[in-house]
Design a protein around this motif. Structure first.
Motif, PDB file in Angstrom:
ATOM      1  N   ILE A 217      -4.500  -2.548  -7.705  1.00 35.70           N
ATOM      2  CA  ILE A 217      -4.190  -1.739  -8.885  1.00 35.70           C
ATOM      3  C   ILE A 217      -2.744  -1.278  -8.848  1.00 35.70           C
ATOM      4  CG2 ILE A 217      -4.662   0.489  -9.986  1.00 35.70           C
ATOM      5  CD1 ILE A 217      -7.612   0.082  -9.280  1.00 35.70           C
ATOM      6  N   ASN A 218      -2.283  -0.842  -7.673  1.00 36.87           N
ATOM      7  CA  ASN A 218      -0.881  -0.421  -7.548  1.00 36.87           C
ATOM      8  C   ASN A 218       0.063  -1.572  -7.873  1.00 36.87           C
ATOM      9  OD1 ASN A 218      -1.370   2.259  -6.828  1.00 36.87           O
ATOM     10  ND2 ASN A 218      -1.571   1.766  -4.660  1.00 36.87           N
ATOM     11  N   LEU A 222       2.845  -2.756 -11.680  1.00 28.49           N
ATOM     12  CA  LEU A 222       4.229  -3.215 -11.670  1.00 28.49           C
ATOM     13  C   LEU A 222       4.473  -4.348 -12.665  1.00 28.49           C
ATOM     14  CD1 LEU A 222       4.819  -3.229  -7.807  1.00 28.49           C
ATOM     15  CD2 LEU A 222       5.483  -1.458  -9.452  1.00 28.49           C
ATOM     16  N   GLY A 223       3.402  -4.864 -13.284  1.00 34.67           N
ATOM     17  CA  GLY A 223       3.544  -5.957 -14.240  1.00 34.67           C
ATOM     18  C   GLY A 223       2.886  -7.226 -13.723  1.00 34.67           C
ATOM     19  N   ASP A 224       2.545  -8.121 -14.634  1.00 39.11           N
ATOM     20  CA  ASP A 224       1.838  -9.341 -14.255  1.00 39.11           C
ATOM     21  C   ASP A 224       2.668 -10.214 -13.316  1.00 39.11           C
ATOM     22  OD1 ASP A 224      -0.204  -8.472 -15.799  1.00 39.11           O
ATOM     23  OD2 ASP A 224      -0.270 -10.202 -17.148  1.00 39.11           O
ATOM     24  N   GLU A 225       3.941 -10.404 -13.625  1.00 41.85           N
ATOM     25  CA  GLU A 225       4.773 -11.300 -12.828  1.00 41.85           C
ATOM     26  C   GLU A 225       4.920 -10.802 -11.393  1.00 41.85           C
ATOM     27  OE1 GLU A 225       8.502 -12.028 -14.662  1.00 41.85           O
ATOM     28  OE2 GLU A 225       7.655 -12.977 -16.456  1.00 41.85           O
ATOM     29  N   ILE A 226       5.175  -9.503 -11.252  1.00 39.86           N
ATOM     30  CA  ILE A 226       5.344  -8.948  -9.909  1.00 39.86           C
ATOM     31  C   ILE A 226       4.023  -8.957  -9.148  1.00 39.86           C
ATOM     32  CG2 ILE A 226       5.963  -6.888  -8.599  1.00 39.86           C
ATOM     33  CD1 ILE A 226       7.951  -6.184 -10.745  1.00 39.86           C
ATOM     34  N   LEU A 230       3.088 -10.736  -5.631  1.00 39.86           N
ATOM     35  CA  LEU A 230       2.530 -10.012  -4.486  1.00 39.86           C
ATOM     36  C   LEU A 230       1.144 -10.516  -4.098  1.00 39.86           C
ATOM     37  CD1 LEU A 230       3.588  -6.375  -5.465  1.00 39.86           C
ATOM     38  CD2 LEU A 230       4.617  -7.836  -3.707  1.00 39.86           C
ATOM     39  N   GLY A 231       0.679 -11.559  -4.773  1.00 34.76           N
ATOM     40  CA  GLY A 231      -0.597 -12.162  -4.419  1.00 34.76           C
ATOM     41  C   GLY A 231      -1.797 -11.523  -5.090  1.00 34.76           C
ATOM     42  N   VAL A 232      -1.574 -10.791  -6.178  1.00 37.25           N
ATOM     43  CA  VAL A 232      -2.655 -10.121  -6.908  1.00 37.25           C
ATOM     44  C   VAL A 232      -2.857 -10.818  -8.247  1.00 37.25           C
ATOM     45  CG1 VAL A 232      -3.414  -7.973  -7.989  1.00 37.25           C
ATOM     46  CG2 VAL A 232      -2.226  -7.913  -5.796  1.00 37.25           C
TER      47      VAL A 232
END
Length: 333
Positions: A217-218, A222-226, A230-232
């Protein structure tokens, strides 16, 4: 350390709110008689059967449901604002309120008896209407990739459609208007221990799932791309958040009616107190939501002797003022 102290204070405020909910009411049962009736109901001391019935049959389930519904809506509000990445989002933005009213109106119009698990026909129909609205929104938004924007637009569009349909239903069956309005504004009037149990189950289920996705969730915020970097998977997070919002809000609506602004203002206060980290927002939203709605419920009973102002009315006034404050404070919206 500061957050721990605030959490303790919120826990104490909940205990105080429950105590006030037990001794304050619209009947003539005073504080001392209420205390005697409470203990008599658990086998300590004596009190009249009428006083015990009022305290244990009306006041205790009422304040319990108010607190639990507030916790559910507070949590749903935080999840909604996370889902849409928008501080002005609330649980009803997905058309849940209109869907609930649609279910209630259909039940009243057709005279259906859909009681289930101890819930009344109106409560069951409100819950089903809420979930069906969410399902429809998800299907519509899914055709455009289930982004936060598409979910918002689909929810707004469905709310308008259902509002029109609800008006037609009321016009066709004029006698259902008063019942529908009463339920919408005063759902807590018929609160029961069974309603409290249903809310507890929904809350425990949600609370047991969310911790597994707090880091996700954190990252999602930060946005879809980030988040992808980050593997989420943002689509997975959106799906989980949407389902939890639907469950929590649908359950709260079914047991307590429409309680506006709770899900909007609680996350803002929680962020102010604890910061934006999800690990703090989870308990903060729960405790604050329960405290605020519980106090609104008690305040509604105390402000006018022998008459109860619905908690939804109190929250609408307070929430509306708070909403205006948010708009004025951040005019860039």
């Amino acid at each position: 350390m500061r957050n721990k102290h605030i959490f303790v204070l919120l826990g104490i405020s909940l205990l105080i709110t429950v105590s006030l909910g037990i001794v304050i009411g619209t009947s003539s049962v005073g504080i001392s008689d209420s205390v005697k009736a409470f203990f008599a109901g658990i086998g300590i001391g004596d009190a009249s059967a009428g006083d015990i019935a009022i305290v244990h049959g009306v006041r205790i389930p009422g304040i319990l449901v108010a607190i639990l519904a507030g916790s559910a809506l507070g949590l749903a509000g935080w999840l909604s604002q996370t889902l849409f990445r928008n501080d002005l989002a609330d649980p009803y933005i997905a058309g849940i309120g209109s869907g609930a009213i649609f279910g209630v109106n259909i039940t009243l119009l057709l005279g259906l008896q859909l009681g289930l698990l101890g819930m009344s026909a109106i409560s069951v129909s409100a819950f089903i209407g809420s979930l069906l609205a969410c399902l429809l929104i998800w299907i519509i938004a899914g055709r455009t990739g289930s982004t936060g924007v598409s979910l918002v637009l689909a929810g707004v569009a469905l709310s308008f459609v259902l509002s029109g349909v609800n008006y037609l239903i009321v016009m066709y069956g004029r006698d259902i208007l008063s019942k529908s309005v009463f339920w919408s504004w005063n759902g807590l009037a018929s609160a029961s221990y069974n309603d409290a149990l249903i809310l507890v189950v929904a809350l425990i289920f949600s609370i047991s799932i969310i911790p597994f996705f707090l880091n996700g969730i954190n990252a999602y915020l930060l946005g879809d791309e980030i988040s992808i970097y980050l593997g989420v998977d943002p689509k997975k997070i959106r799906r989980i958040l949407f389902l939890l919002v639907a469950l929590l809000t649908g359950t709260a609506v079914a047991t307590s009616g429409l309680l506006g602004f709770v899900g909007l203002i609680i996350p803002h206060i929680s962020r102010k107190l604890f910061g934006a980290d999800s690990k703090q927002m989870l308990p903060g939203s729960l405790l604050l939501g329960g405290s605020v709605l519980g106090f609104a419920y008690v305040f509604g009973k105390a402000i006018i002797p022998h008459q109860q102002i619905p908690a939804s009315v109190v929250m609408s006034i307070v929430g509306g003022i708070f909403f205006l404050y948010l708009v004025i404070r951040r005019p860039t919206w």
